[in-house]
Design a protein around this motif. Structure first.
Motif, PDB file in Angstrom:
ATOM      1  N   PRO A   1       0.830  -1.208   0.000  1.00 27.21           N
ATOM      2  CA  PRO A   1       0.000   0.000   0.000  1.00 27.21           C
ATOM      3  C   PRO A   1       0.872   1.269   0.000  1.00 27.21           C
ATOM      4  CG  PRO A   1      -0.729  -1.548   1.692  1.00 27.21           C
ATOM      5  CD  PRO A   1       0.571  -2.068   1.158  1.00 27.21           C
ATOM      6  N   VAL A   2       0.365   2.313  -0.636  1.00 27.12           N
ATOM      7  CA  VAL A   2       1.051   3.606  -0.590  1.00 27.12           C
ATOM      8  C   VAL A   2       1.016   4.077   0.857  1.00 27.12           C
ATOM      9  CG1 VAL A   2       1.060   5.985  -1.424  1.00 27.12           C
ATOM     10  CG2 VAL A   2       0.401   4.130  -2.975  1.00 27.12           C
ATOM     11  N   HIS A   3       2.170   4.538   1.332  1.00 23.48           N
ATOM     12  CA  HIS A   3       2.276   4.939   2.727  1.00 23.48           C
ATOM     13  C   HIS A   3       3.303   6.053   2.894  1.00 23.48           C
ATOM     14  CE1 HIS A   3       5.454   1.941   2.087  1.00 23.48           C
ATOM     15  NE2 HIS A   3       6.118   2.586   3.034  1.00 23.48           N
ATOM     16  N   VAL A   4       3.355   6.594   4.104  1.00 23.71           N
ATOM     17  CA  VAL A   4       4.366   7.587   4.480  1.00 23.71           C
ATOM     18  C   VAL A   4       5.008   7.137   5.783  1.00 23.71           C
ATOM     19  CG1 VAL A   4       3.180   9.515   3.347  1.00 23.71           C
ATOM     20  CG2 VAL A   4       2.773   9.074   5.779  1.00 23.71           C
ATOM     21  N   HIS A   5       6.213   7.609   5.997  1.00 21.83           N
ATOM     22  CA  HIS A   5       6.884   7.500   7.286  1.00 21.83           C
ATOM     23  C   HIS A   5       6.933   8.941   7.799  1.00 21.83           C
ATOM     24  CE1 HIS A   5       7.938   3.388   6.327  1.00 21.83           C
ATOM     25  NE2 HIS A   5       8.364   3.809   5.150  1.00 21.83           N
ATOM     26  N   PRO A   6       5.972   9.343   8.663  1.00 16.34           N
ATOM     27  CA  PRO A   6       5.801  10.757   8.991  1.00 16.34           C
ATOM     28  C   PRO A   6       7.020  11.440   9.591  1.00 16.34           C
ATOM     29  CG  PRO A   6       4.137   9.410  10.093  1.00 16.34           C
ATOM     30  CD  PRO A   6       5.016   8.490   9.337  1.00 16.34           C
ATOM     31  N   LEU A   7       7.826  10.710  10.351  1.00 16.83           N
ATOM     32  CA  LEU A   7       8.943  11.327  11.062  1.00 16.83           C
ATOM     33  C   LEU A   7      10.301  10.788  10.624  1.00 16.83           C
ATOM     34  CD1 LEU A   7       7.391  11.174  14.648  1.00 16.83           C
ATOM     35  CD2 LEU A   7       7.310  13.073  13.018  1.00 16.83           C
TER      36      LEU A   7
ATOM     37  N   PRO B   1      -7.595   5.607   3.816  1.00 18.78           N
ATOM     38  CA  PRO B   1      -8.223   6.916   3.739  1.00 18.78           C
ATOM     39  C   PRO B   1      -7.325   7.984   4.370  1.00 18.78           C
ATOM     40  CG  PRO B   1      -9.264   5.625   5.479  1.00 18.78           C
ATOM     41  CD  PRO B   1      -8.268   4.724   4.794  1.00 18.78           C
ATOM     42  N   PRO B   2      -7.667   9.265   4.198  1.00 23.72           N
ATOM     43  CA  PRO B   2      -6.829  10.332   4.765  1.00 23.72           C
ATOM     44  C   PRO B   2      -6.636  10.153   6.271  1.00 23.72           C
ATOM     45  CG  PRO B   2      -8.490  11.234   3.293  1.00 23.72           C
ATOM     46  CD  PRO B   2      -8.819   9.785   3.468  1.00 23.72           C
ATOM     47  N   TRP B   3      -5.518  10.651   6.795  1.00 20.84           N
ATOM     48  CA  TRP B   3      -5.147  10.482   8.190  1.00 20.84           C
ATOM     49  C   TRP B   3      -6.247  10.911   9.167  1.00 20.84           C
ATOM     50  CZ3 TRP B   3      -2.856   7.494  11.190  1.00 20.84           C
ATOM     51  CH2 TRP B   3      -2.439   7.852  12.465  1.00 20.84           C
ATOM     52  N   PRO B   4      -6.931  12.051   8.981  1.00 25.24           N
ATOM     53  CA  PRO B   4      -8.009  12.400   9.929  1.00 25.24           C
ATOM     54  C   PRO B   4      -9.138  11.359   9.955  1.00 25.24           C
ATOM     55  CG  PRO B   4      -7.348  14.332   8.683  1.00 25.24           C
ATOM     56  CD  PRO B   4      -6.662  13.144   8.047  1.00 25.24           C
TER      57      PRO B   4
ATOM     58  N   LEU C   1     -11.810   6.721  12.760  1.00 25.22           N
ATOM     59  CA  LEU C   1     -12.189   5.306  12.788  1.00 25.22           C
ATOM     60  C   LEU C   1     -11.524   4.567  13.943  1.00 25.22           C
ATOM     61  CD1 LEU C   1     -12.132   4.447   8.982  1.00 25.22           C
ATOM     62  CD2 LEU C   1     -14.134   4.532  10.490  1.00 25.22           C
ATOM     63  N   VAL C   2     -10.250   4.877  14.181  1.00 29.76           N
ATOM     64  CA  VAL C   2      -9.528   4.253  15.292  1.00 29.76           C
ATOM     65  C   VAL C   2     -10.190   4.608  16.618  1.00 29.76           C
ATOM     66  CG1 VAL C   2      -7.363   4.419  16.607  1.00 29.76           C
ATOM     67  CG2 VAL C   2      -7.313   3.964  14.147  1.00 29.76           C
ATOM     68  N   ALA C   3     -10.577   5.871  16.778  1.00 32.23           N
ATOM     69  CA  ALA C   3     -11.220   6.293  18.030  1.00 32.23           C
ATOM     70  C   ALA C   3     -12.501   5.500  18.288  1.00 32.23           C
ATOM     71  CB  ALA C   3     -11.511   7.789  17.989  1.00 32.23           C
ATOM     72  N   LEU C   4     -13.216   5.180  17.227  1.00 33.11           N
ATOM     73  CA  LEU C   4     -14.456   4.411  17.374  1.00 33.11           C
ATOM     74  C   LEU C   4     -14.209   2.910  17.568  1.00 33.11           C
ATOM     75  CD1 LEU C   4     -16.569   6.070  14.542  1.00 33.11           C
ATOM     76  CD2 LEU C   4     -16.937   6.302  17.008  1.00 33.11           C
ATOM     77  N   LEU C   5     -13.255   2.358  16.824  1.00 32.00           N
ATOM     78  CA  LEU C   5     -13.086   0.902  16.787  1.00 32.00           C
ATOM     79  C   LEU C   5     -12.062   0.343  17.770  1.00 32.00           C
ATOM     80  CD1 LEU C   5     -13.257   0.340  12.935  1.00 32.00           C
ATOM     81  CD2 LEU C   5     -15.035  -0.108  14.651  1.00 32.00           C
ATOM     82  N   ALA C   6     -11.083   1.130  18.181  1.00 32.16           N
ATOM     83  CA  ALA C   6     -10.029   0.605  19.065  1.00 32.16           C
ATOM     84  C   ALA C   6     -10.567   0.057  20.380  1.00 32.16           C
ATOM     85  CB  ALA C   6      -8.947   1.646  19.302  1.00 32.16           C
ATOM     86  N   PRO C   7     -11.513   0.725  21.051  1.00 38.02           N
ATOM     87  CA  PRO C   7     -12.032   0.146  22.300  1.00 38.02           C
ATOM     88  C   PRO C   7     -12.685  -1.219  22.076  1.00 38.02           C
ATOM     89  CG  PRO C   7     -12.617   2.465  22.159  1.00 38.02           C
ATOM     90  CD  PRO C   7     -12.039   2.081  20.824  1.00 38.02           C
ATOM     91  N   ILE C   8     -13.400  -1.369  20.968  1.00 39.41           N
ATOM     92  CA  ILE C   8     -14.023  -2.657  20.647  1.00 39.41           C
ATOM     93  C   ILE C   8     -12.939  -3.703  20.385  1.00 39.41           C
ATOM     94  CG2 ILE C   8     -15.461  -3.883  18.959  1.00 39.41           C
ATOM     95  CD1 ILE C   8     -16.848  -1.084  18.513  1.00 39.41           C
ATOM     96  N   ALA C   9     -11.939  -3.322  19.607  1.00 40.73           N
ATOM     97  CA  ALA C   9     -10.856  -4.250  19.277  1.00 40.73           C
ATOM     98  C   ALA C   9     -10.125  -4.703  20.540  1.00 40.73           C
ATOM     99  CB  ALA C   9      -9.883  -3.590  18.300  1.00 40.73           C
ATOM    100  N   ARG C  10      -9.819  -3.777  21.420  1.00 40.42           N
ATOM    101  CA  ARG C  10      -9.108  -4.148  22.655  1.00 40.42           C
ATOM    102  C   ARG C  10      -9.956  -5.076  23.518  1.00 40.42           C
ATOM    103  NH1 ARG C  10      -6.794   0.876  21.835  1.00 40.42           N
ATOM    104  NH2 ARG C  10      -8.293   2.083  23.019  1.00 40.42           N
ATOM    105  N   ARG C  11     -11.267  -4.808  23.603  1.00 39.69           N
ATOM    106  CA  ARG C  11     -12.148  -5.693  24.371  1.00 39.69           C
ATOM    107  C   ARG C  11     -12.179  -7.107  23.780  1.00 39.69           C
ATOM    108  NH1 ARG C  11     -15.395  -1.123  24.826  1.00 39.69           N
ATOM    109  NH2 ARG C  11     -16.817  -1.804  23.195  1.00 39.69           N
TER     110      ARG C  11
END
Length: 184
Positions: free
Chosen positions: A38-44, A146-149, A154-164
């Motif tokens: 996939p097309v990607h960046v290394h931000p730092l 999709p764009p970083w924002p 999506l992470v904010a919504l799905l991460a708690p479910i994934a961790r559970r």
């Protein structure tokens, strides 16, 4: 290759040869394949490769270029890119990241997911795995779509479910995952 990992989905092999806070160098063997990462960046991180055998094709910020044996490429931080080997033989290279950050741990996680069959045909983990992996390695690597924002939302919504459900951002292998979790 000493201290090596392999991605059984792609056949790519990596051996970590220089590990310092300011630099990670990885000897890589990249089999010929029409599959592109996939097309990607290394931000730092500035990244690059020195090809020692074969040819790797890079697309950096929309510009495609072949990098043959004896040639190098430097990719500035936060620049969209991806590479592949469209030749007929394995390509050997030393890839590098400056600073190293946690790039080794990212590749170990990705290759372990691939080894355990938790990567799709395009090289991507499941949505729930991504929900915990994206924030874990957001300083090292980000896909451009999709764009970083949107990814952050999506992470904010799905991460708690994934961790559970037992998912973790760093994945070592299914032998370490909770019995009811599809991955860790």
């Amino acid at each position: 290759m000493a201290d090596a990992i392999e991605n059984p989905r792609t056949g790519q092999r990596m051996a970590f040869v220089t590990e310092q806070p300011e630099l990670l160098e990885i000897e890589t063997v990249n089999p010929a394949s029409s599959v592109r990462e996939p097309v990607h960046v290394h931000p730092l991180q500035e990244s690059g490769a020195r090809v020692s055998a074969g040819t790797l094709r890079f697309c950096v910020d929309g510009v495609e270029r072949a990098v043959a044996a004896g040639e190098s490429i430097v990719i500035p931080a936060n620049t969209p890119h991806h590479f592949w080997n469209d030749g007929s033989a394995d390509a050997h290279a030393v890839q590098w990241f400056r600073p190293a950050l946690r790039s080794r741990e990212f590749f170990e996680t990705l290759f372990a997911l691939a080894r355990d069959g938790k990567i799709d045909a395009k090289g991507m983990p499941s949505l729930l795995q991504l929900a915990v992996t994206i924030p874990e390695f957001s300083q090292e690597i980000r896909t451009t779509t999709p764009p970083w924002p949107v990814q952050r939302a999506l992470v904010a919504l799905l991460a708690p479910i994934a961790r559970r459900r037992g998912y973790r951002g760093v994945y070592r292998g299914s032998e370490h995952a909770p019995a009811d979790a599809p991955s860790r």
